[in-house]
Design an enzyme around this catalytic site. Structure first.
Site, short mmCIF file in Angstrom:
data_model
loop_
_atom_site.label_atom_id
_atom_site.label_comp_id
_atom_site.label_asym_id
_atom_site.label_seq_id
_atom_site.Cartn_x
_atom_site.Cartn_y
_atom_site.Cartn_z
N ASP A 10 -9.46 54.32 22.31
CA ASP A 10 -10.30 53.18 21.84
C ASP A 10 -10.25 52.54 23.33
O ASP A 10 -9.44 51.50 23.79
CB ASP A 10 -9.79 52.33 20.84
CG ASP A 10 -10.70 50.98 20.65
OD1 ASP A 10 -11.67 51.16 21.29
OD2 ASP A 10 -10.27 50.36 19.86
N LYS A 72 -16.37 47.18 30.30
CA LYS A 72 -17.07 48.17 29.36
C LYS A 72 -18.56 47.54 29.53
O LYS A 72 -19.49 48.45 29.16
CB LYS A 72 -16.56 48.14 28.06
CG LYS A 72 -17.08 48.93 26.97
CD LYS A 72 -16.23 48.81 25.80
CE LYS A 72 -16.59 49.71 24.71
NZ LYS A 72 -15.60 49.90 23.59
N GLU A 150 -17.38 54.45 17.77
CA GLU A 150 -16.32 53.47 17.26
C GLU A 150 -16.33 53.37 15.65
O GLU A 150 -15.44 53.65 14.84
CB GLU A 150 -16.49 52.34 17.95
CG GLU A 150 -15.81 52.20 19.36
CD GLU A 150 -16.18 51.15 20.06
OE1 GLU A 150 -16.55 50.20 19.55
OE2 GLU A 150 -16.01 51.16 21.36
N ASP A 172 -16.81 44.68 13.06
CA ASP A 172 -16.02 44.78 14.14
C ASP A 172 -16.04 43.50 15.18
O ASP A 172 -17.23 43.24 15.66
CB ASP A 172 -16.41 46.05 14.83
CG ASP A 172 -15.62 46.09 15.87
OD1 ASP A 172 -14.48 45.21 16.24
OD2 ASP A 172 -15.47 47.40 16.71
P1 ADP Z 1 -11.81 44.68 21.91
O1 ADP Z 1 -12.26 45.84 20.65
O2 ADP Z 1 -12.91 43.87 22.14
O3 ADP Z 1 -11.28 45.51 22.85
P2 ADP Z 1 -9.71 43.79 19.93
O4 ADP Z 1 -10.12 44.53 18.61
O5 ADP Z 1 -8.34 44.40 20.45
O6 ADP Z 1 -10.68 43.86 21.21
O7 ADP Z 1 -9.53 42.40 19.73
C1 ADP Z 1 -9.11 41.56 20.60
C2 ADP Z 1 -9.16 40.19 20.03
O8 ADP Z 1 -8.28 40.24 18.71
C3 ADP Z 1 -8.29 39.19 20.94
O9 ADP Z 1 -9.28 38.11 20.71
C4 ADP Z 1 -7.06 38.70 20.30
O10 ADP Z 1 -6.85 37.47 20.53
C5 ADP Z 1 -7.52 39.00 18.80
N1 ADP Z 1 -6.24 39.19 18.00
C6 ADP Z 1 -5.26 40.11 18.31
N2 ADP Z 1 -4.51 40.11 17.24
C7 ADP Z 1 -4.62 38.69 16.34
C8 ADP Z 1 -4.08 38.29 15.18
N3 ADP Z 1 -2.94 38.57 14.64
N4 ADP Z 1 -4.92 37.05 14.82
C9 ADP Z 1 -5.93 36.73 15.50
N5 ADP Z 1 -6.50 37.19 16.24
C10 ADP Z 1 -6.04 38.20 16.93
MG MG Z 2 -13.04 47.30 19.49
#
Ligand code: ADP
Ligand code: MG
Length: 590
Positions: A10, A72, A150, A172
């Site tokens: 991912d 991205k 995704e 998402d």
């Molecule tokens: P992307 O798809 O944008 O690459 P992710 O799905 O990994 O990103 O999401 C990242 C976001 O999720 C960040 O803002 C991160 O701070 C938040 N995040 C990760 N774990 C937690 C949590 N336990 N509680 C709240 N927010 C979280």
């Molecule tokens: Mg993502």
């Protein structure tokens, strides 16, 4: 030896995660730092080191012009390059830097050369963006077995039965993007029927709300704006994200940042506490923004919330209880939360990798084209040869002819999109079929053939029946790269990697340096171990040198290593480590 394992990646805007299915269930592969997600951040230091992941993220504020976040968002753009010194990097190359770390970390983890991957892309990515993602994988040294959507990956990870007719809404919320997809499942097909979202809304905005709150309170108390000081701001941002995460499971969190700034009277600390209630209050406006795109997607899919059978939460930010609540509120459904939302997409990609490598057999994945494909016909209109949502792979052909007498060539323009006026769509490719023998208008038979392979990659050809003349393009569009270009980029990436110290190498060097300095300090302070004045001076100078290098973000890892070795040598010479009963950091032995 090259492994036959296929990992699923991912490649996210904020974070990248990867997994593998070896038996039955997919599992997230930890990176070299032991973490389950890797920040999608690339940086170049002045000294030419390339950093990826946490290290890149942590030095971002000190090095803003050479740190690249959210690459991205630029995927598939031919007009974007990032200039770093004498080098220029395309979005593909920067994404490849992230994927290289993935490959390195996975290979290290399995102690095998991992070189096959499935990579996910947002459902709304067009052909150009998909091709760019595939290129990035190849520059990183992967064979990209499949590009999948995704939301499709997420549905697989959640174990949604694709043979049962149903509608699934994927909600998402990542770090910087909000994506809603509605899918129709049945007969093994995942059909994305609508997508909507907000390109710049994600967990980062929740962090910013906390940063605002904390710095505002601090300003009220001390009349100092912390956001003006880059270092203070970075610490504040990190603390805010940590606090946000803590508030996902706790009702209150403390923020403690010693020496955040200083006044004439000395250093100041930031000490504060925030309750979940306060946090939810200051982020109410952000939550409200989630409703409209969700409703839009439902409208585009021609359905109401009653027609949705499953709501899946995806993206790290949906771990916040407030987000789960809004999702529930908007859709009227209790969302599934059986797996970690920020791992769902990677896990689904891993499942798909497992299917391809034959480790899992009961799942066939059929995907659909996200947008219509066609050519421009008379009057500037778009004629669709492959309508959107056609299951792929697919192939179709259509008969065309000339519009005036003795016309010796036809010009074919391939568009992607839903607009009736051809040039309001995205022009993917154009080519000319020449050598049509002179004939009356309307008599030549020209077959135009479209095909889309399993990765959603398009090929268009035209053939004149009479002469047998043939012309074809593989849509690498305005964004794709020729094999030679890919080779050049791969080579450049190899070179950078050769010159570059890997993240963990740098990390370990810093750890060793810190420990060595600590041992030195303790040796100097220890009354029981007498040092000659010369030895003390040597050790003191050694500590000084190590610390200066540690503080300088641009210092070279090899300089730090040699300073550490010198210091350790001096310490050892005076029996320091032994006398202190220290666990010696050890001399470099490689
Ligand atoms: P992307 O798809 O944008 O690459 P992710 O799905 O990994 O990103 O999401 C990242 C976001 O999720 C960040 O803002 C991160 O701070 C938040 N995040 C990760 N774990 C937690 C949590 N336990 N509680 C709240 N927010 C979280
Ligand atoms: Mg993502």
């Amino acid at each position: 030896m090259a492994s036959d394992k296929i990992i699923g990646i991912d490649l996210g805007t904020t974070n990248t995660a990867f997994s593998i299915l070896e038996i039955e269930q997919p599992e997230v592969i930890p990176n070299q730092e032991g973490e389950r997600t890797t920040p999608s951040v690339v940086a170049f230091t002045d000294s030419g080191e390339q950093l990826v992941g946490n290290l890149a993220r942590n030095q971002a504020i000190q090095n803003p012009t050479r740190t690249i976040f959210s690459i991205k968002r630029k995927m598939g753009r031919r007009d974007f390059t990032k200039e770093i010194g004498e080098n220029e990097f395309t979005p593909e190359e920067l994404s490849a830097a992230i994927l290289r770390k993935v490959r390195r970390d996975a290979s290290e983890y399995f102690d095998e050369d991992i070189c096959r991957a499935v990579i996910t892309v947002p459902a709304y990515f067009n052909d150009r963006q998909r091709q760019a993602t595939k290129n990035a994988g190849e520059i990183a040294g992967f064979t990209v077995e499949r590009i999948i959507n995704e939301p499709t990956a997420a549905a697989m990870a959640y174990g949604i039965d694709e043979h049962q007719d149903q509608r699934v809404l994927v909600f998402d919320l990542g770090g910087g993007t909000f994506d809603i997809s509605i899918m129709e499942l049945g007969e093994g097909v995942y059909d994305v029927i609508a997508t909507a979202g907000i390109n710049h809304l994600g967990g980062d905005d929740w962090d910013s709300a906390l940063v605002e709150l904390l710095s505002e309170r601090f300003r009220k108390e001390h009349d100092i704006n912390l956001q003006k000081d880059p270092e203070a701001k970075q610490r504040l941002q990190e603390a805010a994200e940590k606090a946000k995460k803590e508030l996902s499971t706790r009702h209150e969190t403390r923020i403690n940042l010693p020496f955040i700034t200083a006044t004439e009277d000395g250093p100041l600390n930031l000490e504060d506490r925030i309750t979940r209630e306060e946090f939810e209050k200051i982020t109410e406006g952000l939550r409200k923004k989630l409703r409209k795109p969700t409703e839009q997607a439902l409208k585009d899919a021609n359905c109401s919330t009653h027609d949705i059978d499953n709501v899946l939460l995806v993206g790290g930010a949906t771990r916040m209880p407030q987000i789960k609540r809004v999702a529930e509120d908007i859709t009227g459904k209790d969302p599934s939360t059986s797996i970690n939302p920020d791992e769902a997409v990677a896990l689904g990609a891993g499942i798909q990798g497992g299917v391809i490598s034959g480790r899992k057999d009961d799942q066939v994945l059929l995907d659909v084209t996200p947008m219509s494909l066609g050519i421009e016909i008379q009057g500037g209109l778009m004629e669709r040869l492959i309508p959107r949502n056609t299951t792929i792979p697919t192939q179709t052909s259509k008969l065309y002819t000339t519009s005036h007498d003795a016309q010796s060539s036809v010009y074919i323009q391939v568009f992607q999109g839903e607009e009736d006026i051809a040039d309001r769509n995205e022009l993917l490719a154009e080519f000319e079929l020449e050598g049509i023998p002179p004939a009356e208008a309307g008599t030549p038979e020209i077959y135009v053939d479209f095909s889309i392979d399993i990765n959603g990659i398009v090929e268009v050809s035209a053939r004149d029946e009479m002469s047998g003349n043939f012309e074809a393009v593989r849509i690498v569009g305005g964004s794709g790269l020729s094999d030679e270009e890919l080779e050049v980029m791969k080579h450049k990436a190899d070179k950078i990697e050769d010159q570059t110290i890997s993240d963990d190498h740098r990390f370990i060097a810093r750890e060793r340096a810190n420990r060595a300095a600590g041992v030195g300090e303790r040796l100097l302070l220890n009354q029981d171990i007498p040092l000659t004045p010369t030895a003390a001076i040597h050790i003191e100078a050694g500590i000084d040198r190590v610390e200066t290098l540690l503080e300088d973000p641009e210092s070279l890892t090899k300089d730090l290593e040699s300073a550490t070795e010198d210091l350790l040598h001096d310490i050892e010479l005076h029996g320091g480590t032994e006398a202190l009963g220290e666990d010696t950091p050890g001399m470099q032995t490689n």
